[in-house]
Design a protein around this motif. Structure first.
Motif, short mmCIF file in Angstrom:
data_model
loop_
_atom_site.label_atom_id
_atom_site.label_comp_id
_atom_site.label_asym_id
_atom_site.label_seq_id
_atom_site.Cartn_x
_atom_site.Cartn_y
_atom_site.Cartn_z
N VAL A 81 0.85 -1.18 0.00
CA VAL A 81 0.00 0.00 0.00
C VAL A 81 0.89 1.24 0.00
O VAL A 81 1.67 1.47 0.93
N ALA A 82 0.77 2.02 -1.06
CA ALA A 82 1.62 3.21 -1.22
C ALA A 82 0.94 4.48 -0.75
O ALA A 82 1.61 5.46 -0.40
N ALA A 83 -0.40 4.51 -0.76
CA ALA A 83 -1.13 5.70 -0.33
C ALA A 83 -2.56 5.30 0.01
O ALA A 83 -3.12 4.38 -0.60
N VAL A 84 -3.14 5.99 0.99
CA VAL A 84 -4.56 5.84 1.31
C VAL A 84 -5.14 7.21 1.60
O VAL A 84 -4.43 8.13 2.04
N HIS A 85 -6.41 7.35 1.34
CA HIS A 85 -7.12 8.57 1.72
C HIS A 85 -8.54 8.19 2.06
O HIS A 85 -9.19 7.46 1.32
N ASP A 86 -9.02 8.64 3.21
CA ASP A 86 -10.38 8.37 3.67
C ASP A 86 -10.92 9.65 4.28
O ASP A 86 -10.17 10.61 4.54
N GLY A 87 -12.21 9.68 4.52
CA GLY A 87 -12.85 10.82 5.17
C GLY A 87 -13.69 11.69 4.26
O GLY A 87 -14.42 12.56 4.73
N GLU A 88 -13.62 11.46 2.93
CA GLU A 88 -14.45 12.22 2.01
C GLU A 88 -15.89 11.70 2.08
O GLU A 88 -16.11 10.50 2.18
N PRO A 89 -16.89 12.57 2.02
CA PRO A 89 -18.28 12.11 2.11
C PRO A 89 -18.73 11.36 0.87
O PRO A 89 -18.24 11.60 -0.24
N ASP A 90 -19.68 10.46 1.06
CA ASP A 90 -20.37 9.83 -0.06
C ASP A 90 -21.57 10.71 -0.39
O ASP A 90 -22.55 10.76 0.35
N HIS A 91 -21.47 11.45 -1.49
CA HIS A 91 -22.53 12.38 -1.82
C HIS A 91 -23.68 11.69 -2.55
O HIS A 91 -23.61 10.50 -2.88
N GLU A 92 -24.74 12.40 -2.78
CA GLU A 92 -25.91 11.84 -3.45
C GLU A 92 -25.56 11.43 -4.88
O GLU A 92 -24.68 12.02 -5.51
N ALA A 93 -26.24 10.41 -5.36
CA ALA A 93 -26.03 9.93 -6.73
C ALA A 93 -26.97 10.68 -7.67
O ALA A 93 -28.01 11.21 -7.26
N ARG A 94 -26.57 10.71 -8.95
CA ARG A 94 -27.34 11.47 -9.93
C ARG A 94 -27.43 10.68 -11.23
O ARG A 94 -26.41 10.35 -11.82
N ARG A 95 -28.67 10.40 -11.66
CA ARG A 95 -28.89 9.73 -12.94
C ARG A 95 -29.69 10.59 -13.91
O ARG A 95 -29.63 10.38 -15.12
N SER A 96 -30.45 11.54 -13.41
CA SER A 96 -31.28 12.36 -14.28
C SER A 96 -30.46 13.43 -14.98
O SER A 96 -29.48 13.95 -14.43
N PRO A 97 -30.81 13.79 -16.22
CA PRO A 97 -30.08 14.85 -16.94
C PRO A 97 -30.05 16.17 -16.17
O PRO A 97 -29.04 16.87 -16.17
N LEU A 98 -31.15 16.49 -15.49
CA LEU A 98 -31.20 17.74 -14.73
C LEU A 98 -30.19 17.73 -13.58
O LEU A 98 -29.45 18.69 -13.37
N ALA A 99 -30.16 16.62 -12.84
CA ALA A 99 -29.23 16.52 -11.72
C ALA A 99 -27.79 16.48 -12.21
O ALA A 99 -26.89 17.06 -11.58
N LEU A 100 -27.54 15.82 -13.32
CA LEU A 100 -26.19 15.74 -13.87
C LEU A 100 -25.70 17.10 -14.34
O LEU A 100 -24.53 17.44 -14.20
N ALA A 101 -26.61 17.91 -14.89
CA ALA A 101 -26.23 19.24 -15.34
C ALA A 101 -25.80 20.11 -14.16
O ALA A 101 -24.80 20.83 -14.24
N GLY A 102 -26.53 20.01 -13.07
CA GLY A 102 -26.14 20.76 -11.88
C GLY A 102 -24.82 20.30 -11.31
O GLY A 102 -24.00 21.10 -10.85
N TYR A 103 -24.60 18.99 -11.35
CA TYR A 103 -23.36 18.43 -10.84
C TYR A 103 -22.15 18.92 -11.65
O TYR A 103 -21.08 19.18 -11.10
N ALA A 104 -22.33 19.04 -12.95
CA ALA A 104 -21.24 19.49 -13.82
C ALA A 104 -20.74 20.88 -13.43
O ALA A 104 -19.56 21.21 -13.61
#
Length: 214
Positions: A81-104
């Motif tokens: 194991v050369a590197a690890v990183h933890d602690g970032e949140p698991d954010h909401e998932a997005r499948r709809s075009p509207l949600a994906l546009a906002g995510y971009a």
């Protein structure tokens, strides 16, 4: 040097996105060593990453509702194991075009944060030696799931963490890439292949291909 040969880093039924078998660079850029990176999404028996819902059409969804969320992510190769990183949140998932546009619209902020913002929770394995030394990155792990520490020796199949939705991720998935360096601003992506789950021969699945690993 030929493709770096890996075991699949999971069990179960999966499909493929952003495969270098379809195009190179697979993610549309050479930045951060992603030239030959590949994304795997766990699916159910109907080939769905999550059941249909009104939220999938109109907005964001809880990552816990997706087939892959929490699935063990395994070491695809022997190494350290050369590197690890933890602690970032698991954010909401997005499948709809509207949600994906906002995510971009938030993409620039994730890029500004560097590897933590893009890869989220992740583990990097070093394998090989000398001129053959390479680094295997497994990204977007579930927050709090990383099960190894820097310096640990691992064998193929050992649990590294769990599939999550951290970093630059629109739904829970496992991102795998191989690089020549952990200096991510200068890292060069390297070709990879996986042992076919039935024949054991080198194989690189294409986009939307569905397969099972037992």
């Amino acid at each position: 040097m030929g493709p770096v040969l890996l075991d699949f880093p999971f069990m179960g039924r999966w499909t493929v996105q952003n495969s270098p078998a379809n195009r190179v660079p697979s993610h549309g850029t050479h930045l951060l060593g992603t030239t030959y990176a590949i994304d795997f999404v766990a699916v159910d028996g109907r080939g769905r990453s999550a059941p249909p819902s009104w939220r999938a059409v109109l907005g964001a969804e809880a990552p816990e509702g997706f087939t892959g969320f929490g699935v063990p992510v395994l070491a695809p190769v022997a190494g350290s194991v050369a590197a690890v990183h933890d602690g970032e949140p698991d954010h909401e998932a997005r499948r709809s075009p509207l949600a994906l546009a906002g995510y971009a619209l938030t993409q620039r902020e994730r890029v500004r944060r560097g590897p933590a913002g893009i890869a989220g929770n992740h583990v990097v394995l070093a394998t090989g030696s000398g001129a053959a030394l390479v680094y295997v990155l497994l990204a977007h792990l579930r927050r709090g799931s990383v099960a190894v520490a820097v310096g640990d020796a691992v064998v193929p199949g050992e649990i590294l963490g769990e599939c999550g939705n951290s970093g630059n991720s629109t739904e829970p998935h496992v991102h795998v890439q191989v690089c020549n360096s952990m200096d991510w601003e200068r890292a060069r992506g390297l070709p990879l292949a996986f042992r076919h789950p039935e024949t054991g021969s080198p194989w690189l699945p294409r986009n939307t291909e569905v397969f099972s690993v037992r």
